[in-house]
Scaffold this motif. Structure first.
Motif, PDB file in Angstrom:
ATOM      1  N   GLY A 116       0.778  -1.231   0.000  1.00 52.46           N
ATOM      2  CA  GLY A 116       0.000   0.000   0.000  1.00 52.46           C
ATOM      3  C   GLY A 116       0.810   1.282   0.000  1.00 52.46           C
ATOM      4  O   GLY A 116       0.249   2.374  -0.157  1.00 52.46           O
ATOM      5  N   HIS A 117       2.132   1.180   0.146  1.00 52.88           N
ATOM      6  CA  HIS A 117       2.932   2.380   0.361  1.00 52.88           C
ATOM      7  C   HIS A 117       3.580   2.950  -0.894  1.00 52.88           C
ATOM      8  O   HIS A 117       3.934   4.129  -0.904  1.00 52.88           O
ATOM      9  N   THR A 118       3.776   2.162  -1.937  1.00 52.00           N
ATOM     10  CA  THR A 118       4.375   2.731  -3.150  1.00 52.00           C
ATOM     11  C   THR A 118       3.432   3.773  -3.743  1.00 52.00           C
ATOM     12  O   THR A 118       3.806   4.930  -3.958  1.00 52.00           O
ATOM     13  N   ALA A 119       2.187   3.379  -3.998  1.00 47.91           N
ATOM     14  CA  ALA A 119       1.199   4.347  -4.467  1.00 47.91           C
ATOM     15  C   ALA A 119       0.808   5.308  -3.354  1.00 47.91           C
ATOM     16  O   ALA A 119       0.600   6.499  -3.594  1.00 47.91           O
ATOM     17  N   GLY A 120       0.716   4.799  -2.112  1.00 49.81           N
ATOM     18  CA  GLY A 120       0.284   5.629  -0.997  1.00 49.81           C
ATOM     19  C   GLY A 120       1.198   6.818  -0.757  1.00 49.81           C
ATOM     20  O   GLY A 120       0.734   7.954  -0.572  1.00 49.81           O
ATOM     21  N   HIS A 121       2.516   6.581  -0.751  1.00 50.20           N
ATOM     22  CA  HIS A 121       3.444   7.694  -0.558  1.00 50.20           C
ATOM     23  C   HIS A 121       3.355   8.693  -1.705  1.00 50.20           C
ATOM     24  O   HIS A 121       3.530   9.904  -1.497  1.00 50.20           O
ATOM     25  N   ALA A 122       3.094   8.213  -2.914  1.00 44.10           N
ATOM     26  CA  ALA A 122       2.949   9.127  -4.048  1.00 44.10           C
ATOM     27  C   ALA A 122       1.697   9.994  -3.878  1.00 44.10           C
ATOM     28  O   ALA A 122       1.732  11.213  -4.121  1.00 44.10           O
ATOM     29  N   PHE A 123       0.575   9.385  -3.472  1.00 39.69           N
ATOM     30  CA  PHE A 123      -0.635  10.169  -3.191  1.00 39.69           C
ATOM     31  C   PHE A 123      -0.351  11.228  -2.118  1.00 39.69           C
ATOM     32  O   PHE A 123      -0.764  12.381  -2.237  1.00 39.69           O
ATOM     33  N   GLU A 124       0.353  10.806  -1.082  1.00 44.11           N
ATOM     34  CA  GLU A 124       0.635  11.705   0.045  1.00 44.11           C
ATOM     35  C   GLU A 124       1.537  12.857  -0.388  1.00 44.11           C
ATOM     36  O   GLU A 124       1.297  14.021  -0.030  1.00 44.11           O
ATOM     37  N   ALA A 125       2.584  12.549  -1.159  1.00 46.64           N
ATOM     38  CA  ALA A 125       3.505  13.589  -1.609  1.00 46.64           C
ATOM     39  C   ALA A 125       2.795  14.578  -2.533  1.00 46.64           C
ATOM     40  O   ALA A 125       3.026  15.799  -2.446  1.00 46.64           O
ATOM     41  N   MET A 126       1.937  14.088  -3.423  1.00 52.45           N
ATOM     42  CA  MET A 126       1.236  14.984  -4.337  1.00 52.45           C
ATOM     43  C   MET A 126       0.305  15.908  -3.559  1.00 52.45           C
ATOM     44  O   MET A 126       0.193  17.105  -3.874  1.00 52.45           O
ATOM     45  N   ALA A 127      -0.344  15.385  -2.528  1.00 51.64           N
ATOM     46  CA  ALA A 127      -1.222  16.227  -1.707  1.00 51.64           C
ATOM     47  C   ALA A 127      -0.432  17.306  -0.982  1.00 51.64           C
ATOM     48  O   ALA A 127      -0.872  18.461  -0.871  1.00 51.64           O
ATOM     49  N   MET A 128       0.761  16.959  -0.494  1.00 50.39           N
ATOM     50  CA  MET A 128       1.609  17.951   0.180  1.00 50.39           C
ATOM     51  C   MET A 128       2.043  19.037  -0.790  1.00 50.39           C
ATOM     52  O   MET A 128       2.066  20.222  -0.447  1.00 50.39           O
ATOM     53  N   GLU A 129       2.385  18.635  -2.018  1.00 59.15           N
ATOM     54  CA  GLU A 129       2.779  19.618  -3.020  1.00 59.15           C
ATOM     55  C   GLU A 129       1.654  20.610  -3.315  1.00 59.15           C
ATOM     56  O   GLU A 129       1.901  21.772  -3.636  1.00 59.15           O
ATOM     57  N   ARG A 130       0.421  20.140  -3.218  1.00 58.59           N
ATOM     58  CA  ARG A 130      -0.734  20.996  -3.492  1.00 58.59           C
ATOM     59  C   ARG A 130      -1.175  21.799  -2.267  1.00 58.59           C
ATOM     60  O   ARG A 130      -2.226  22.448  -2.296  1.00 58.59           O
ATOM     61  N   ASN A 131      -0.376  21.719  -1.200  1.00 59.56           N
ATOM     62  CA  ASN A 131      -0.719  22.389   0.055  1.00 59.56           C
ATOM     63  C   ASN A 131      -2.072  21.950   0.584  1.00 59.56           C
ATOM     64  O   ASN A 131      -2.815  22.744   1.186  1.00 59.56           O
ATOM     65  N   ALA A 132      -2.387  20.679   0.340  1.00 61.69           N
ATOM     66  CA  ALA A 132      -3.624  20.087   0.843  1.00 61.69           C
ATOM     67  C   ALA A 132      -3.292  18.715   1.428  1.00 61.69           C
ATOM     68  O   ALA A 132      -3.750  17.687   0.931  1.00 61.69           O
ATOM     69  N   PRO A 133      -2.449  18.683   2.490  1.00 68.35           N
ATOM     70  CA  PRO A 133      -1.980  17.395   3.015  1.00 68.35           C
ATOM     71  C   PRO A 133      -3.124  16.509   3.476  1.00 68.35           C
ATOM     72  O   PRO A 133      -4.166  16.996   3.946  1.00 68.35           O
ATOM     73  N   VAL A 134      -2.935  15.206   3.326  1.00 65.86           N
ATOM     74  CA  VAL A 134      -3.919  14.219   3.762  1.00 65.86           C
ATOM     75  C   VAL A 134      -3.287  13.370   4.855  1.00 65.86           C
ATOM     76  O   VAL A 134      -2.063  13.225   4.916  1.00 65.86           O
ATOM     77  N   PRO A 135      -4.085  12.791   5.754  1.00 63.04           N
ATOM     78  CA  PRO A 135      -3.526  11.877   6.751  1.00 63.04           C
ATOM     79  C   PRO A 135      -2.796  10.721   6.071  1.00 63.04           C
ATOM     80  O   PRO A 135      -3.251  10.195   5.045  1.00 63.04           O
ATOM     81  N   HIS A 136      -1.671  10.335   6.650  1.00 59.89           N
ATOM     82  CA  HIS A 136      -0.866   9.252   6.075  1.00 59.89           C
ATOM     83  C   HIS A 136      -1.701   8.008   5.819  1.00 59.89           C
ATOM     84  O   HIS A 136      -1.608   7.382   4.759  1.00 59.89           O
ATOM     85  N   GLY A 137      -2.531   7.632   6.768  1.00 59.83           N
ATOM     86  CA  GLY A 137      -3.311   6.415   6.623  1.00 59.83           C
ATOM     87  C   GLY A 137      -4.340   6.477   5.506  1.00 59.83           C
ATOM     88  O   GLY A 137      -4.679   5.455   4.911  1.00 59.83           O
ATOM     89  N   TYR A 138      -4.845   7.671   5.212  1.00 59.53           N
ATOM     90  CA  TYR A 138      -5.749   7.789   4.066  1.00 59.53           C
ATOM     91  C   TYR A 138      -5.014   7.420   2.786  1.00 59.53           C
ATOM     92  O   TYR A 138      -5.538   6.679   1.940  1.00 59.53           O
ATOM     93  N   ALA A 139      -3.792   7.950   2.646  1.00 53.13           N
ATOM     94  CA  ALA A 139      -3.001   7.634   1.459  1.00 53.13           C
ATOM     95  C   ALA A 139      -2.666   6.148   1.398  1.00 53.13           C
ATOM     96  O   ALA A 139      -2.678   5.536   0.320  1.00 53.13           O
ATOM     97  N   VAL A 140      -2.378   5.534   2.556  1.00 49.06           N
ATOM     98  CA  VAL A 140      -2.105   4.098   2.594  1.00 49.06           C
ATOM     99  C   VAL A 140      -3.350   3.305   2.199  1.00 49.06           C
ATOM    100  O   VAL A 140      -3.270   2.325   1.446  1.00 49.06           O
TER     101      VAL A 140
END
Length: 354
Positions: free
Chosen positions: A233-257
């Motif tokens: 779950g973390h290869t795609a999950g970390h990418a989702f999380e990083a993209m959200a941070m770049e957009r200044n709209a961070p998501v909880p880590h577990g949501y991305a996982v």
């Protein structure tokens, strides 16, 4: 020496036992502004060994798990007279235990530390297993070391203080461990009674989930083989999380996982025949409990680029995944072509009704 894990809903008593046996010259507490207000006073009230401890407070949130915060912890330890015989007690979620573990592992080439996770995510993920680190250059956990805490005190007593989003963020890692373990474990996790978080039933689920990770880490502490199963779950999950941070709209880590788990199960179905019924069961649970990400087809190239930066990859040309033939049957280091990842993202969007 193996890491000592105490699972109890009397965390102050457990901490008193650990610190009394440690015989440290002085004790420091690391907390964020929330746990310094809520959790630290409860622990200090029941743990006399903390009576003279200095509390180091950092700002909450994964965006603050950075070099500036790390430097501030080192500075506070120096100003407080910490020596190699001091102990740092990390009280908080994964941000605190990651940051505090790295600070302790590197200060004077290593001082003792104890993790007291106060979030479900911290308890089942960051606090156990010996991974420490900070985010750097826009990448999650880019700099760190493997270093086991001297001990971890696991408890569900603080979970009732968590917002629902924070609790469910941690529950994504519980689902991950169940998928790695067995169909029976997965059924128990998906059928959890949602009425209580802090009681014995949740403590039992916590103990079962942590045991999955403890067993894997004991066999492969530095992630050279079996431990890669925990990257589900973390290869795609970390990418989702990083993209959200770049957009200044961070998501909880577990949501991305959670989103990453669905992507991985789709890939597992495409490449390994993972059962479609289980895929739909878990995807349905994720869809009901985790708000879907803002994801368009135009985002795929950037997501792929973020996946190429994942530390699990052999090089920047390949994207490696941990996949499943079935619950409990894990395969690691699966090199997945980009066209399959894009197809999986299409199916993911359908399953999440995006």
């Amino acid at each position: 020496m193996g890491q000592r894990i105490l699972i109890t809903n009397s965390p102050a008593d457990a901490l008193q036992e650990l610190l009394a046996a440690h015989n440290a010259c002085n004790v420091f507490i690391l907390a964020d502004t929330n746990t310094a207000r809520i959790a630290v006073p409860r622990l200090m009230a029941g743990c006399p060994a903390l009576s003279g401890a200095e509390t180091i407070v950092v700002s909450p949130g994964d965006e603050n798990k950075n070099l500036t915060a790390l430097s501030s912890v080192w500075e506070a330890l120096t100003a407080g007279g910490a020596t190699r015989h001091s102990v740092l007690v990390n009280v908080g979620g994964g941000m605190v235990t990651d940051l505090g573990g790295f600070a302790a592992a590197t200060f004077k080439r290593g001082i003792g530390f104890i993790n007291v996770p106060t979030t479900l995510l911290g308890a089942v993920d960051a606090a156990v297993g010996g991974k420490t680190g900070i985010n750097f250059a826009g990448l999650k956990n880019e700099v760190g070391v493997f270093r086991q805490a001297d001990a971890v005190v696991l408890s569900s007593v603080f979970f009732d203080t968590l917002p629902e989003s924070e609790f469910m963020s941690g529950y994504a890692e519980v689902i991950k461990h169940a998928l790695i373990d067995s169909s029976e474990s997965l059924s128990r996790v998906l059928d959890r009674d949602s009425s209580g978080r802090a009681g014995g039933a949740m403590l039992n689920l916590l103990a079962e989930s942590v045991e999955v990770k403890r067993r894997i880490v004991a066999e492969d502490p530095c992630e050279t083989g079996l431990r890669k199963a925990l990257n589900l779950g973390h290869t795609a999950g970390h990418a989702f999380e990083a993209m959200a941070m770049e957009r200044n709209a961070p998501v909880p880590h577990g949501y991305a996982v959670a989103w990453g788990l669905v992507v991985d199960m789709v890939l597992s179905h495409i490449r390994l025949g993972f059962p479609s019924a289980v895929l739909r069961q878990v995807a349905g649970y994720v869809c009901r409990h985790y708000p879907a990400p803002a994801l368009r087809c135009a985002d795929y190239p950037h997501l792929l680029e973020l996946m190429r930066h994942d530390k699990k990859n052999r090089d920047a040309r390949h994207i490696n995944f941990t996949l499943l033939k079935a619950p409990g049957e894990v395969l690691t280091d699966i090199d997945v072509p980009e066209e399959d990842i894009c197809a999986a993202l299409d199916i993911f969007r359908d399953l999440m009704h995006i």
